[in-house]
Design a protein around this motif. Structure first.
Motif, PDB file in Angstrom:
ATOM      1  N   THR A  79       0.834  -1.207   0.000  1.00  0.00           N
ATOM      2  CA  THR A  79       0.000   0.000   0.000  1.00  0.00           C
ATOM      3  C   THR A  79       0.868   1.256   0.000  1.00  0.00           C
ATOM      4  O   THR A  79       0.571   2.225  -0.724  1.00  0.00           O
ATOM      5  N   GLN A  99      -8.068   0.796  -0.745  1.00  0.00           N
ATOM      6  CA  GLN A  99      -8.588  -0.495  -0.310  1.00  0.00           C
ATOM      7  C   GLN A  99     -10.086  -0.436  -0.001  1.00  0.00           C
ATOM      8  O   GLN A  99     -10.830  -1.341  -0.327  1.00  0.00           O
ATOM      9  N   ASP A 136      -5.729  -1.392  -5.208  1.00  0.00           N
ATOM     10  CA  ASP A 136      -5.282  -2.008  -3.955  1.00  0.00           C
ATOM     11  C   ASP A 136      -6.354  -2.959  -3.429  1.00  0.00           C
ATOM     12  O   ASP A 136      -7.407  -2.534  -2.970  1.00  0.00           O
ATOM     13  N   GLU A 137      -6.086  -4.259  -3.529  1.00  0.00           N
ATOM     14  CA  GLU A 137      -6.991  -5.313  -3.069  1.00  0.00           C
ATOM     15  C   GLU A 137      -8.428  -5.113  -3.527  1.00  0.00           C
ATOM     16  O   GLU A 137      -9.347  -4.993  -2.705  1.00  0.00           O
TER      17      GLU A 137
HETATM   18 MG    MG Z   1      -2.097  -2.877   2.084  1.00  0.00          MG
END
Ligand code: MG
Ligand code: ADP
Length: 266
Positions: A66, A108, A192-193
């Motif tokens: 991240t 995220q 991110d994810e």
């Molecule tokens: Mg992360």
């Protein structure tokens, strides 16, 4: 068609990493370090991403994934090192200048405007002063609506245009946010994810979505879900302790002894 295919192959030789020219790389990261009170969240990280490449980054919690995206989008300043995007140094630019340069980042957790409809969320994401849609902000003419419909369909929300974002499922909110980035037509998309918290079916659809947009974009995806990674992965980079442990095909990294040690240790 034939010409386009040929020129693509000429620009990005399929032979080996060594044959790739500098121009083929949209992103060149050189010895990037981020220190938080002496702790190096990124430690001498170097990596390059080719034009129109889809790169998956995996790595245990705390590896710095991240933080890496935070630097790319200007949220975090590195202590040292360079980020060159299309020949331009990004680490001295403000976040909005990086967006303007063509980099879009998804965090995220989804950040949509819950009280606005899907359509309104798309409209406020239309780029201002960038590309042909900039001057058309908030004007629902045919061109804008066509563009919104293309993106809405890509992210499976074509039947939810008048639904308030707040009542969408978690997965639909994630798609809406991806759509809000796509509508800006970025050259580099950072995710991110993206499938965290999604149902298995939504994960499959998200993989389809990425495969559909991948041919014309450079994409960096951080993801833990190996089923998802398997569906989309070409080159996988494993991060560990703020740096690159190895890169290769999914099978190559999964069989790498250092990778196995890191995951068993985690
Ligand atoms: Mg992360
Ligand atoms: P990942 O996304 O791979 O799980 P992160 O980039 O979130 O890892 O974090 C990497 C390391 O940096 C972690 O140890 C985390 O605690 C630390 N870290 C991240 N952001 C900060 C911050 N703002 N201040 C201090 N430490 C941070």
């Amino acid at each position: 068609m034939t010409t386009a295919t040929f020129s693509q192959h000429r620009d990005i030789p399929l032979t080996s990493g060594r044959a790739k020219t500098m121009e083929a790389n949209i992103l060149e990261i050189d010895r990037l370090t981020v220190a938080f009170d002496g702790f190096k969240a990124l430690n001498d990280l170097s990596l390059s991403i080719a034009q129109n490449e889809l790169r998956v980054i995996i790595g245990p919690n705390g590896a710095g994934k991240t933080t890496f995206l935070d630097v790319l989008c200007g949220k975090t300043r590195p202590s040292s090192g360079q980020v060159i995007f299309k020949g331009q140094e990004l680490t001295r630019l403000a976040e909005h200048q990086i967006v303007h340069a063509g980099v879009a980042r998804k965090f995220q957790t989804p950040s949509t405007y819950e009280d606005l409809t899907v359509l309104e969320n798309f409209e406020i994401s239309l780029p201002q002063g960038r590309g042909v849609f900039g001057s058309l902000l908030f004007r629902r003419n045919k061109e804008v609506m066509d563009r919104v419909m293309v993106i809405a369909t890509q992210v499976f929300l074509q039947d939810a245009l008048h639904t308030k974002a707040g009542v969408l499922s978690h997965g639909q909110k994630q798609w809406l946010e991806i759509g809000m980035l796509l509508i800006q037509d970025p050259e580099l998309l950072l995710l991110d994810e993206p499938v965290a918290g999604m149902s298995p079916r939504e994960r499959e659809q998200t993989a389809e979505l990425l495969m559909a947009i991948a041919p014309g974009k450079s994409i960096v995806v951080i993801e833990h879900d190996m089923e998802f990674v398997k569906r989309i992965a070409r080159t996988v980079t494993v991060m560990h302790q703020g740096t690159v442990l190895c890169s290769g095909s999914l099978a190559e990294v999964q069989n790498n002894t250092r990778v196995i040690e890191v995951y068993l240790g985690a």
